[in-house]
Design a protein around this motif. Structure first.
Motif, PDB file in Angstrom:
ATOM      1  N   ALA A   1       0.844  -1.206   0.000  1.00 46.24           N
ATOM      2  CA  ALA A   1       0.000   0.000   0.000  1.00 46.24           C
ATOM      3  C   ALA A   1       0.875   1.251   0.000  1.00 46.24           C
ATOM      4  N   GLN A   2       1.919   1.238   0.821  1.00 42.59           N
ATOM      5  CA  GLN A   2       2.819   2.409   0.879  1.00 42.59           C
ATOM      6  C   GLN A   2       3.451   2.662  -0.489  1.00 42.59           C
ATOM      7  N   ALA A   3       3.923   1.594  -1.123  1.00 44.67           N
ATOM      8  CA  ALA A   3       4.587   1.755  -2.422  1.00 44.67           C
ATOM      9  C   ALA A   3       3.587   2.198  -3.486  1.00 44.67           C
ATOM     10  N   LEU A   4       2.399   1.605  -3.461  1.00 35.75           N
ATOM     11  CA  LEU A   4       1.393   1.900  -4.493  1.00 35.75           C
ATOM     12  C   LEU A   4       0.973   3.367  -4.461  1.00 35.75           C
TER      13      LEU A   4
ATOM     14  N   MET B   1      -9.894   5.998  -5.164  1.00 34.19           N
ATOM     15  CA  MET B   1      -8.566   5.481  -4.817  1.00 34.19           C
ATOM     16  C   MET B   1      -8.035   4.451  -5.820  1.00 34.19           C
ATOM     17  N   GLY B   2      -8.909   3.676  -6.431  1.00 30.02           N
ATOM     18  CA  GLY B   2      -8.460   2.722  -7.454  1.00 30.02           C
ATOM     19  C   GLY B   2      -7.943   3.440  -8.691  1.00 30.02           C
ATOM     20  N   LEU B   3      -8.597   4.548  -9.033  1.00 27.55           N
ATOM     21  CA  LEU B   3      -8.116   5.350 -10.169  1.00 27.55           C
ATOM     22  C   LEU B   3      -6.760   5.957  -9.836  1.00 27.55           C
ATOM     23  N   VAL B   4      -6.603   6.393  -8.581  1.00 24.53           N
ATOM     24  CA  VAL B   4      -5.310   6.937  -8.137  1.00 24.53           C
ATOM     25  C   VAL B   4      -4.237   5.862  -8.295  1.00 24.53           C
ATOM     26  N   ALA B   5      -4.550   4.643  -7.859  1.00 26.13           N
ATOM     27  CA  ALA B   5      -3.574   3.539  -7.956  1.00 26.13           C
ATOM     28  C   ALA B   5      -3.147   3.311  -9.391  1.00 26.13           C
ATOM     29  N   GLY B   6      -4.090   3.465 -10.312  1.00 26.46           N
ATOM     30  CA  GLY B   6      -3.796   3.216 -11.722  1.00 26.46           C
ATOM     31  C   GLY B   6      -3.309   4.436 -12.467  1.00 26.46           C
TER      32      GLY B   6
ATOM     33  N   THR C   1     -11.224  -0.511  -0.045  1.00 26.02           N
ATOM     34  CA  THR C   1     -10.389  -1.311  -0.951  1.00 26.02           C
ATOM     35  C   THR C   1     -11.234  -2.072  -1.982  1.00 26.02           C
ATOM     36  N   HIS C   2     -12.561  -1.877  -1.914  1.00 25.43           N
ATOM     37  CA  HIS C   2     -13.422  -2.742  -2.735  1.00 25.43           C
ATOM     38  C   HIS C   2     -14.089  -2.038  -3.908  1.00 25.43           C
ATOM     39  N   LYS C   3     -13.773  -0.793  -4.146  1.00 25.89           N
ATOM     40  CA  LYS C   3     -14.464  -0.120  -5.260  1.00 25.89           C
ATOM     41  C   LYS C   3     -13.608  -0.280  -6.527  1.00 25.89           C
ATOM     42  N   VAL C   4     -13.187   0.840  -7.165  1.00 23.17           N
ATOM     43  CA  VAL C   4     -12.386   0.670  -8.387  1.00 23.17           C
ATOM     44  C   VAL C   4     -11.119  -0.124  -8.075  1.00 23.17           C
ATOM     45  N   LEU C   5     -10.620  -0.017  -6.855  1.00 25.93           N
ATOM     46  CA  LEU C   5      -9.376  -0.695  -6.459  1.00 25.93           C
ATOM     47  C   LEU C   5      -9.478  -2.218  -6.577  1.00 25.93           C
ATOM     48  N   ARG C   6     -10.694  -2.736  -6.553  1.00 24.55           N
ATOM     49  CA  ARG C   6     -10.971  -4.129  -6.909  1.00 24.55           C
ATOM     50  C   ARG C   6     -10.438  -5.152  -5.902  1.00 24.55           C
TER      51      ARG C   6
ATOM     52  N   ALA D   1      -4.687  -7.518  -3.776  1.00 25.72           N
ATOM     53  CA  ALA D   1      -5.254  -6.443  -4.611  1.00 25.72           C
ATOM     54  C   ALA D   1      -4.229  -5.331  -4.845  1.00 25.72           C
ATOM     55  N   PHE D   2      -3.467  -4.974  -3.802  1.00 22.53           N
ATOM     56  CA  PHE D   2      -2.442  -3.928  -3.984  1.00 22.53           C
ATOM     57  C   PHE D   2      -1.394  -4.395  -5.003  1.00 22.53           C
ATOM     58  N   GLY D   3      -1.053  -5.682  -4.919  1.00 22.17           N
ATOM     59  CA  GLY D   3      -0.088  -6.230  -5.888  1.00 22.17           C
ATOM     60  C   GLY D   3      -0.644  -6.145  -7.304  1.00 22.17           C
ATOM     61  N   GLU D   4      -1.915  -6.490  -7.463  1.00 18.39           N
ATOM     62  CA  GLU D   4      -2.539  -6.407  -8.792  1.00 18.39           C
ATOM     63  C   GLU D   4      -2.592  -4.961  -9.281  1.00 18.39           C
ATOM     64  N   ALA D   5      -2.906  -4.051  -8.339  1.00 17.02           N
ATOM     65  CA  ALA D   5      -3.094  -2.644  -8.735  1.00 17.02           C
ATOM     66  C   ALA D   5      -1.783  -1.973  -9.132  1.00 17.02           C
ATOM     67  N   ALA D   6      -0.650  -2.607  -8.805  1.00 18.39           N
ATOM     68  CA  ALA D   6       0.654  -2.026  -9.161  1.00 18.39           C
ATOM     69  C   ALA D   6       1.098  -2.423 -10.565  1.00 18.39           C
TER      70      ALA D   6
END
Ligand SMILES: Cc1ncc(COP(=O)(O)O)c(C=O)c1O
Length: 417
Positions: A91-94, A215-220, A237-242, A282-287
């Protein structure tokens, strides 16, 4: 094949459940069918990956783990400690955050912990008013926030539908809030976090970003990040962040101890280690580059859907969207939001009603996160908008539209195979 026979042939978790508890297995199977035969346009929902589901259904669900890695109140935590450290580091890295707490059971508990870290009961908080898109935790009298704090609401401009930053500054100067909250359940545009920071600094307030939705859009990389500006960022953690259903909190290292103590022991007990492991997945996937492409496609799909809905005659708030989320008034088609939601549900088009700022009736809120995960693109968004408008205008009977919906969704199964 009957549902029961299909389940008997299933050696997955469903099959196991069927043999032990057929009654419940039927319910899960029915929900799986519902999700894979109707259009999921609820802006807060998504389809997690099989890997996330596997972590959720893993034996980590059995482990009690009050406290934090290396400082637990229970024995036997050496393995789950590794899982939580991994989730925190990812999460910190993402998000480029100095500190992450991944234990919040939900978005609401993350907000509760943020308030607990920074506020005392009776403090004044400035947040987007509920009729304008604020969440229950932003001062609803039915929620702890409205009972324990004095909320002042800012709003969106009646003409543009955009946050009125001049009003935010004026209210901040007048009420001198201890904290300003920026974030919404229904705002389709990017927030100007730098402007909120500037206003908070001017009046000596903390800035809390409740970025549950974007937050999922931010991650991407498809939306600006609140992390450089807010003292505390809360998110789901369950919306766009998936990821799995849950919350998280990000902050600078100076607030790390206060935030951690606000989560445990102040507002929660044992961490849900299976969910934390699923968050790590999920954080791993989002990276990954694939997730970044997904996040950008979510926005492209939402823009196309918004444009097509406007062409069909719905009054799209702010004239469009920057995110995954669209709000629109169906009144020009002769139907209010609540009736529209019911009619669309009968056609297999699942979405929410929402408050319309400055309006008397309710509008519709929809999002593209789930459909995009299924692989739908802009062509399908045009089809969805046309179908939706035809149902609302009464040109297509819901039962007939239901068949079209089933055909469309059948081409994009959420869990192929
Ligand atoms: C802005 C915002 N804050 C908080 C929440 C609460 O999240 P949860 O339902 O996980 O408690 C939501 C949920 O939609 C939200 O949109």
């Amino acid at each position: 094949m009957s549902v029961t026979h299909a389940l008997e042939a299933d050696d997955s978790m469903f099959g196991v459940l069927l043999r032990q508890d057929p009654e419940l297995a039927e319910i899960l199977h029915a929900e799986r069918l519902r999700q894979s035969t109707t259009l999921q346009l609820i802006a807060a929902e998504n389809f997690t990956s099989p890997a996330v589901l596997a972590a959720l259904g893993s034996p980590l669900a059995n482990k009690y783990a009050e406290g934090y890695p290396g400082a637990r109140h229970h024995g036997g935590c050496e393995i789950v400690d590794v899982a939580e450290r991994l989730a925190v580091e990812r999460a910190q890295a993402l998000f480029g955050a100095e500190h992450a707490n991944v234990q919040s059971h939900s978005g609401s508990s993350a907000v509760l912990a943020a308030y607990a870290a920074l506020l005392w009961p009776g403090d004044t908080v400035l947040a987007l008013g509920l009729p304008h898109g604020g969440h229950l935790t932003h001062g609803s009298p039915t929620n702890f926030s409205g009972r324990w704090f004095t909320f002042v609401g800012y709003g969106v401009d009646a003409e543009t539908g955009l946050v009125d930053y001049d009003q935010v500054r004026t209210l901040a100067r007048t009420h001198r809030p201890k904290a300003i909250v920026c974030g919404s359940i229904a705002y389709p545009r990017h927030l100007d976090y730098a402007c909120f920071r500037d206003i908070a600094d001017e009046v000596g307030a903390h800035l809390i970003a409740d970025a549950a939705h974007p937050m999922g859009l931010v991650a991407g990389g498809a939306a600006p990040s609140p992390v450089p500006y807010a003292d505390i960022v809360c998110a789901t953690t369950h919306k766009v962040l998936r990821g799995p259903r849950g919350g998280m909190i990000l902050c600078g290292s100076e607030l790390a101890g206060r935030v951690d103590r606000a989560v445990f022991p102040f507002t929660q007990g044992g961490a849900q280690m299976n969910t934390i492991a699923a968050k790590a997945v999920a954080f791993g996937e989002a990276a990954t580059p694939a997730f970044s492409a997904y996040a950008h496609q979510v926005v492209a799909n939402a823009r196309t859907l918004a444009a097509q809905l406007a062409d069909e005659g719905l009054a799209v708030t702010t004239g469009g969207t920057d995110t995954h989320l669209i709000t629109a008034d169906p009144a020009p088609l002769g139907v209010d939001g609540r009736t529209a939601r019911g009619r669309l549900a009968a056609a297999g088009i699942v979405l929410d009603c929402c408050a319309l700022p400055h309006g008397d009736t309710r509008g519709l809120r929809l999002g593209t996160a789930a459909l995009t995960t299924q692989g739908m693109g802009e062509r399908e968004m045009r089809v969805v908008a046309t179908l939706l408008a035809a149902v609302l205008r009464g040109e297509a009977r819901p039962a007939a539209a239901r068949d079209d919906v089933r055909d469309l969704v059948g081409q994009f199964p959420p869990y192929p195979g």
